[in-house]
Write an enzyme that holds these catalytic residues in place. Structure first.
Site, mmCIF file in Angstrom:
data_model
loop_
_atom_site.group_PDB
_atom_site.id
_atom_site.type_symbol
_atom_site.label_atom_id
_atom_site.label_comp_id
_atom_site.label_asym_id
_atom_site.label_seq_id
_atom_site.Cartn_x
_atom_site.Cartn_y
_atom_site.Cartn_z
ATOM 1 N N HIS A 1 0.898 -1.270 -0.106
ATOM 2 C CA HIS A 1 -0.240 -0.154 0.243
ATOM 3 C C HIS A 1 0.579 1.341 0.089
ATOM 4 C CE1 HIS A 1 0.954 0.192 4.031
ATOM 5 N NE2 HIS A 1 0.651 1.251 4.212
HETATM 6 C C1 UD1 Z 1 -1.396 6.216 5.552
HETATM 7 C C2 UD1 Z 1 -0.054 7.100 6.596
HETATM 8 C C3 UD1 Z 1 0.575 4.990 6.050
HETATM 9 C C4 UD1 Z 1 -0.622 4.021 6.926
HETATM 10 C C5 UD1 Z 1 -1.246 3.641 6.487
HETATM 11 C C6 UD1 Z 1 -1.822 2.035 6.974
HETATM 12 C C7 UD1 Z 1 -0.022 9.154 5.760
HETATM 13 C C8 UD1 Z 1 0.747 9.729 4.554
HETATM 14 N N1 UD1 Z 1 0.189 7.676 4.987
HETATM 15 O O1 UD1 Z 1 -1.184 5.252 4.191
HETATM 16 O O2 UD1 Z 1 1.875 5.828 6.948
HETATM 17 O O3 UD1 Z 1 0.948 2.802 6.689
HETATM 18 O O4 UD1 Z 1 -2.064 4.830 5.906
HETATM 19 O O5 UD1 Z 1 -2.593 2.352 6.413
HETATM 20 O O6 UD1 Z 1 -0.514 9.138 6.352
HETATM 21 N N2 UD1 Z 1 -8.885 5.696 0.503
HETATM 22 C C9 UD1 Z 1 -10.321 4.771 1.141
HETATM 23 N N3 UD1 Z 1 -10.410 4.960 3.426
HETATM 24 C C10 UD1 Z 1 -9.681 4.742 3.607
HETATM 25 C C11 UD1 Z 1 -8.738 5.369 3.930
HETATM 26 C C12 UD1 Z 1 -8.139 5.891 2.660
HETATM 27 O O7 UD1 Z 1 -10.930 4.510 0.472
HETATM 28 O O8 UD1 Z 1 -10.361 4.532 4.572
HETATM 29 C C13 UD1 Z 1 -7.872 6.236 -0.266
HETATM 30 C C14 UD1 Z 1 -8.139 7.075 -1.054
HETATM 31 O O9 UD1 Z 1 -8.367 6.968 -2.022
HETATM 32 C C15 UD1 Z 1 -7.043 8.111 -0.307
HETATM 33 C C16 UD1 Z 1 -5.886 6.720 -0.366
HETATM 34 O O10 UD1 Z 1 -6.512 5.404 0.407
HETATM 35 O O11 UD1 Z 1 -7.045 8.342 -1.519
HETATM 36 C C17 UD1 Z 1 -4.744 6.900 0.337
HETATM 37 O O12 UD1 Z 1 -5.193 7.213 1.895
HETATM 38 P P1 UD1 Z 1 -4.361 7.948 2.658
HETATM 39 O O13 UD1 Z 1 -4.743 8.179 3.931
HETATM 40 O O14 UD1 Z 1 -4.122 8.943 1.286
HETATM 41 O O15 UD1 Z 1 -3.009 6.919 3.116
HETATM 42 P P2 UD1 Z 1 -2.564 5.802 3.241
HETATM 43 O O16 UD1 Z 1 -2.315 5.305 1.890
HETATM 44 O O17 UD1 Z 1 -3.570 4.808 3.780
#
Ligand code: UD1
Length: 346
Positions: free
Chosen positions: A199
């Protein structure tokens, strides 16, 4: 203050340790992770009380996500007037909390302080460094983390407490030991399998690299289950990459106990997650990490964990089963109690 999946897991033992000492512990959820399978499921599983506030920030660019959390979090901290604010790990929620507290007369403790990958292309690396330099109390999980804090001039506020993930892992292990619990989907189908999770932004956001990783996983010699993080699903759709092909089987994100039980039964773990590298190490399942560096260098002992490029995945998983003693570089499961004692002391 928590916001993303690994933080709900880390919060569980700290909440219990504080409650055992009679300390009132209020939870604010930033809503960085909002899918029920990345969030609600962990509050239920660990019996964590409902947050006093959910800021419902959701997904945005890094700057917008961080800024929105800063703006929404401040009034909650001001109105609750806590003796300590606790933040965990290295997410945008962590950094936002550190910025808010550094400009208010409330003390903040950083749990999982001192980790460094030395890779400044990772958003998490900036979050770690900035958060540590803003915090009043730095609670480090390993000797290595303590050394990083020392080399950045932060020794005076730093304490080695151990890793709260080991507290959670030991409790989970006791409750599921040998009961055969795994994700239903895996349980009913296979006796030998690999478990993969991908991820990280550095792996998921570059089409060529992501395609190489998924191709390698789909050509392995055993069924390979991939509990799919929303970021991975989104990027695969965008790049038109098929997640269910060859040996690769995409499944929903697992609950914590399902994950631990699945790691215990898997032949090998292939991941880019920090938590999973430690969980595999502690549970004695060999791990291959698709990254150029790791914050958890202790897991590399005796090749229990190996860092690889996508092209090297197939060779790496067929290396001989490691036999070196692993020891307890992350502590023995008393980190939350150590943290609670220090917070009361100060
Ligand atoms: C975040 C953390 C990372 C951690 C990870 C655990 C940052 C910079 N990164 O990464 O350090 O290891 O969480 O999972 O804070 N999305 C959904 N549903 C959700 C959450 C996210 O659909 O509940 C999708 C969205 O499209 C979003 C993408 O996932 O744009 C990324 O989510 P984001 O919170 O930006 O970072 P993670 O990749 O989850």
């Amino acid at each position: 203050m928590v916001g993303a999946r690994p933080q709900f897991v880390k919060l569980a033992p700290v909440h219990k340790a504080l409650s055992d000492l009679g300390v009132e512990h209020l939870i604010v959820h930033t809503g960085q992770h909002y899918d029920s399978k990345l969030s609600d499921v962990f509050f239920e599983e660990f019996d964590i009380p409902a947050p006093v506030a959910n800021l419902a920030i959701g997904s945005h660019s890094h700057a917008v996500q961080t800024a929105k959390i800063i703006e929404s979090l401040e009034p909650h901290i001001v109105s609750q007037k806590p003796d300590w604010v606790l933040c965990y790990g290295d997410t945008n929620s962590t950094l936002a909390c550190a910025v808010v507290c550094s400009k208010l007369p409330f003390k903040m403790a950083h749990i999982e302080a001192g980790l460094r990958s030395k890779n400044t292309f990772m958003p998490e690396e900036h979050n770690r460094i900035l958060t540590d330099h803003c915090s009043d109390l730095l609670l480090a999980p390993t000797d290595n983390a303590m050394q990083h804090l020392q080399s950045e001039g932060l020794s005076e506020r730093s304490y080695l407490v151990g890793d709260v993930m080991i507290d959670v892992l030991n409790t989970a292990k006791e409750s599921i030991f040998s009961d055969g619990r795994r994700s239903e989907e895996i349980n009913t189908r296979e006796s030998q399998f690999y478990l993969a999770t991908i991820h990280r932004q550095e792996n998921s956001d570059i089409e060529e690299r992501l395609r190489e990783i998924i191709d390698a996983l789909s050509e392995l010699d055993l069924p390979t289950y991939i509990p799919s993080h929303p970021r991975l699903v989104k990027k695969c759709k965008e790049f038109d990459i098929e997640l269910n092909k060859g040996s690769l089987r995409s499944i929903d994100p697992l609950s914590y106990r399902e994950l631990v039980a699945t790691v215990m039964k898997a032949e090998h773990i292939i991941t880019d997650s920090g938590g999973l590298q430690k969980e595999s190490f502690h549970l004695g399942t060999p791990c291959t990490t698709v990254r150029t560096e790791t914050e958890w260098v202790e897991t590399l002992t005796g090749e229990w964990n190996k860092l690889v490029e996508p092209k090297q995945i197939t060779d790496a998983i067929s290396r001989p089963h490691p036999s070196t003693e692993r020891g307890f570089p992350f502590g023995k499961g008393d980190a939350a109690a150590n943290i609670a004692k220090l917070l009361l002391k100060f």
